[in-house]
Design an enzyme around this catalytic site. Sequence first.
Site, PDB file in Angstrom:
ATOM      1  N   GLU A  72      25.678  52.141  89.443  1.00  0.00           N
ATOM      2  CA  GLU A  72      25.992  51.605  88.027  1.00  0.00           C
ATOM      3  C   GLU A  72      27.041  51.215  87.850  1.00  0.00           C
ATOM      4  O   GLU A  72      28.111  51.832  87.940  1.00  0.00           O
ATOM      5  CB  GLU A  72      25.613  52.547  87.267  1.00  0.00           C
ATOM      6  CG  GLU A  72      25.600  51.979  85.613  1.00  0.00           C
ATOM      7  CD  GLU A  72      25.564  52.923  84.514  1.00  0.00           C
ATOM      8  OE1 GLU A  72      26.473  53.871  84.583  1.00  0.00           O
ATOM      9  OE2 GLU A  72      24.781  52.679  83.563  1.00  0.00           O
ATOM     10  N   MET A  73      27.266  49.775  87.633  1.00  0.00           N
ATOM     11  CA  MET A  73      28.579  48.978  87.575  1.00  0.00           C
ATOM     12  C   MET A  73      28.732  48.895  86.037  1.00  0.00           C
ATOM     13  O   MET A  73      28.338  48.055  85.395  1.00  0.00           O
ATOM     14  CB  MET A  73      28.486  47.652  88.063  1.00  0.00           C
ATOM     15  CG  MET A  73      29.791  47.134  88.192  1.00  0.00           C
ATOM     16  SD  MET A  73      29.914  45.571  89.127  1.00  0.00           S
ATOM     17  CE  MET A  73      31.354  45.073  89.263  1.00  0.00           C
ATOM     18  N   ARG A  74      29.476  50.054  85.629  1.00  0.00           N
ATOM     19  CA  ARG A  74      30.131  50.115  84.054  1.00  0.00           C
ATOM     20  C   ARG A  74      31.245  49.108  83.742  1.00  0.00           C
ATOM     21  O   ARG A  74      32.064  49.329  83.869  1.00  0.00           O
ATOM     22  CB  ARG A  74      30.413  51.482  83.968  1.00  0.00           C
ATOM     23  CG  ARG A  74      29.364  52.517  83.641  1.00  0.00           C
ATOM     24  CD  ARG A  74      28.587  52.266  82.387  1.00  0.00           C
ATOM     25  NE  ARG A  74      29.477  52.272  81.124  1.00  0.00           N
ATOM     26  CZ  ARG A  74      29.797  53.495  80.394  1.00  0.00           C
ATOM     27  NH1 ARG A  74      29.297  54.597  80.733  1.00  0.00           N
ATOM     28  NH2 ARG A  74      30.634  53.355  79.588  1.00  0.00           N
ATOM     29  N   ARG A 133      28.391  48.938  78.379  1.00  0.00           N
ATOM     30  CA  ARG A 133      28.215  50.135  77.182  1.00  0.00           C
ATOM     31  C   ARG A 133      29.165  49.691  76.101  1.00  0.00           C
ATOM     32  O   ARG A 133      30.397  49.536  76.037  1.00  0.00           O
ATOM     33  CB  ARG A 133      28.626  51.435  77.606  1.00  0.00           C
ATOM     34  CG  ARG A 133      28.153  52.638  76.851  1.00  0.00           C
ATOM     35  CD  ARG A 133      26.519  52.828  76.722  1.00  0.00           C
ATOM     36  NE  ARG A 133      26.034  53.164  77.776  1.00  0.00           N
ATOM     37  CZ  ARG A 133      24.988  52.353  78.232  1.00  0.00           C
ATOM     38  NH1 ARG A 133      24.406  51.488  77.584  1.00  0.00           N
ATOM     39  NH2 ARG A 133      24.239  52.996  79.296  1.00  0.00           N
ATOM     40  N   HIS A 199      21.892  56.020  73.369  1.00  0.00           N
ATOM     41  CA  HIS A 199      22.898  57.161  73.259  1.00  0.00           C
ATOM     42  C   HIS A 199      22.821  57.741  71.999  1.00  0.00           C
ATOM     43  O   HIS A 199      22.924  57.016  71.026  1.00  0.00           O
ATOM     44  CB  HIS A 199      23.845  56.884  73.862  1.00  0.00           C
ATOM     45  CG  HIS A 199      24.085  56.679  75.608  1.00  0.00           C
ATOM     46  ND1 HIS A 199      23.404  55.533  76.116  1.00  0.00           N
ATOM     47  CD2 HIS A 199      24.685  57.429  76.338  1.00  0.00           C
ATOM     48  CE1 HIS A 199      23.757  55.540  77.384  1.00  0.00           C
ATOM     49  NE2 HIS A 199      24.459  56.585  77.539  1.00  0.00           N
ATOM     50  N   LYS A 226      15.253  55.198  78.758  1.00  0.00           N
ATOM     51  CA  LYS A 226      16.384  56.088  79.181  1.00  0.00           C
ATOM     52  C   LYS A 226      17.087  56.477  77.643  1.00  0.00           C
ATOM     53  O   LYS A 226      17.468  55.734  76.945  1.00  0.00           O
ATOM     54  CB  LYS A 226      17.703  55.419  80.173  1.00  0.00           C
ATOM     55  CG  LYS A 226      18.846  56.082  80.202  1.00  0.00           C
ATOM     56  CD  LYS A 226      19.650  55.902  81.425  1.00  0.00           C
ATOM     57  CE  LYS A 226      19.957  54.526  81.324  1.00  0.00           C
ATOM     58  NZ  LYS A 226      21.183  54.167  80.454  1.00  0.00           N
ATOM     59  N   ARG A 268      20.260  67.482  84.272  1.00  0.00           N
ATOM     60  CA  ARG A 268      20.502  66.292  85.448  1.00  0.00           C
ATOM     61  C   ARG A 268      20.314  67.081  87.147  1.00  0.00           C
ATOM     62  O   ARG A 268      20.226  66.279  87.818  1.00  0.00           O
ATOM     63  CB  ARG A 268      22.216  66.304  85.556  1.00  0.00           C
ATOM     64  CG  ARG A 268      22.806  65.755  84.061  1.00  0.00           C
ATOM     65  CD  ARG A 268      24.383  65.700  84.207  1.00  0.00           C
ATOM     66  NE  ARG A 268      24.738  65.210  82.792  1.00  0.00           N
ATOM     67  CZ  ARG A 268      24.967  63.944  82.468  1.00  0.00           C
ATOM     68  NH1 ARG A 268      24.227  63.020  83.100  1.00  0.00           N
ATOM     69  NH2 ARG A 268      25.079  63.403  81.135  1.00  0.00           N
ATOM     70  N   SER A 292      31.239  59.026  83.885  1.00  0.00           N
ATOM     71  CA  SER A 292      30.910  57.928  82.860  1.00  0.00           C
ATOM     72  C   SER A 292      30.381  58.594  81.639  1.00  0.00           C
ATOM     73  O   SER A 292      30.106  58.034  80.696  1.00  0.00           O
ATOM     74  CB  SER A 292      30.019  57.009  83.148  1.00  0.00           C
ATOM     75  OG  SER A 292      28.674  57.488  83.722  1.00  0.00           O
ATOM     76  N   GLN A 296      28.052  65.139  83.789  1.00  0.00           N
ATOM     77  CA  GLN A 296      27.780  64.794  85.333  1.00  0.00           C
ATOM     78  C   GLN A 296      28.360  65.739  86.324  1.00  0.00           C
ATOM     79  O   GLN A 296      29.699  66.156  86.289  1.00  0.00           O
ATOM     80  CB  GLN A 296      28.362  63.284  85.481  1.00  0.00           C
ATOM     81  CG  GLN A 296      27.580  62.339  84.693  1.00  0.00           C
ATOM     82  CD  GLN A 296      28.167  60.945  84.536  1.00  0.00           C
ATOM     83  OE1 GLN A 296      28.910  60.734  85.149  1.00  0.00           O
ATOM     84  NE2 GLN A 296      27.269  59.942  84.018  1.00  0.00           N
TER      85      GLN A 296
HETATM   86  O1  DQA Z   1      22.998  55.933  80.118  1.00  0.00           O
HETATM   87  C1  DQA Z   1      23.453  56.386  80.810  1.00  0.00           C
HETATM   88  C2  DQA Z   1      23.736  57.792  81.036  1.00  0.00           C
HETATM   89  C3  DQA Z   1      24.829  58.332  81.084  1.00  0.00           C
HETATM   90  O2  DQA Z   1      25.377  58.356  79.693  1.00  0.00           O
HETATM   91  C4  DQA Z   1      24.676  60.045  81.317  1.00  0.00           C
HETATM   92  O3  DQA Z   1      24.683  60.684  80.370  1.00  0.00           O
HETATM   93  O4  DQA Z   1      24.903  60.465  82.487  1.00  0.00           O
HETATM   94  C5  DQA Z   1      25.939  57.584  82.028  1.00  0.00           C
HETATM   95  C6  DQA Z   1      26.215  56.415  81.715  1.00  0.00           C
HETATM   96  O5  DQA Z   1      26.994  55.684  82.704  1.00  0.00           O
HETATM   97  C7  DQA Z   1      24.746  55.690  81.954  1.00  0.00           C
HETATM   98  O6  DQA Z   1      24.783  54.263  81.595  1.00  0.00           O
END
Ligand code: DQA
EC number: 4.2.1.10
Length: 311
Positions: A72-74, A133, A199, A226, A268, A292, A296
């Site tokens: 994922e390129m943030r 984002r 989110h 998502k 996760r 991110s 995680q």
């Molecule tokens: O939407 C998501 C999921 C995320 O927010 C996470 O909770 O892992 C991490 C973000 O980088 C990604 O875009």
Amino acid sequence: MTPQQYQPHEAVGQEPGQEPGQRGPGSGPLRWGGARVGAGRPALVVALTGPTLAKAADQARRAVSAGAEVLEMRVDLLEEVRQGLEAGPGPAASRILECLGGLYEAQAGMGAPGQSSAGADLEAPAPLLLTCRTTAEGGRAQVGDAAYREILLAVLEAVEALPRTARLAAIDVEVQRGCLPELAARAHERGIDVVGSFHDFEGTPGDAELEEVLAGMAAQGADLAKVAVMPLSAEDVARLLGVSARMSTALEVPVAAMSMGALGTISRVAPVFGSALTFVVVPDEEGEALASAPGQLPIEQVRRCLEWLGG
Ligand SMILES: O=C1C[C@@](O)(C(=O)O)C[C@@H](O)[C@@H]1O
């Protein structure tokens, strides 16, 4: 050829024989390069958090050798892009495209299989999901809804000029910005899948609201829906997992659902609730990893858990 092998000359996001934009909802798992998304256990996604393009390229290298299936390129986290954002949507889009090209150039030094001579397409080591984002959803892109739409439209407009493997498998679109249907149509014209995104960093909305958000994304053209939400109790985590389990079978598109923070880590690592993606980190040479989003975990631990827990 097995499904896991990358097929460099087919449009990313499409099944063989399909025209870009013809995949349509409900036609099974997504194919992003060599990754099947929404087919069994969650795909391992490493977010490139930079904060510079050079660091992101290094993260990409480490992520690929650690077994990341999607990068994922943030772009909101890259200094190069944030300078562009201050100057407006046009310069921001140009910087994003430069960074995509830069990441592609960096792949040349990765020694990836299929590496070819200058000018030819390189084989992409992992498919790219591009995410810008906004601050409204926990990111660093301080842009209003109109600028957000303009930036992503400009990127989609220009992406075809890039070398084929610098193009995108998918683009993240925040449903709350109000431009998902338009961006989805544009992305599909170019064979790029769309990840609808929502989110909530303050809490976990009620089940009905979460289900409505996910169904709404699918109805507006997302190829994957998502949600990432913050639990305030173990019960919130359990509810999110329930929503994930129900919606991943009810919807015709794959669903990804994350409960953020330490409390939510089970979301996760447990594959049985149907999430199609799980975002993981890969430590750098000092053992540091810039996540991110909170909660995680390192890729190795997640992979092992997915195996233990039935993925
Ligand atoms: O939407 C998501 C999921 C995320 O927010 C996470 O909770 O892992 C991490 C973000 O980088 C990604 O875009």
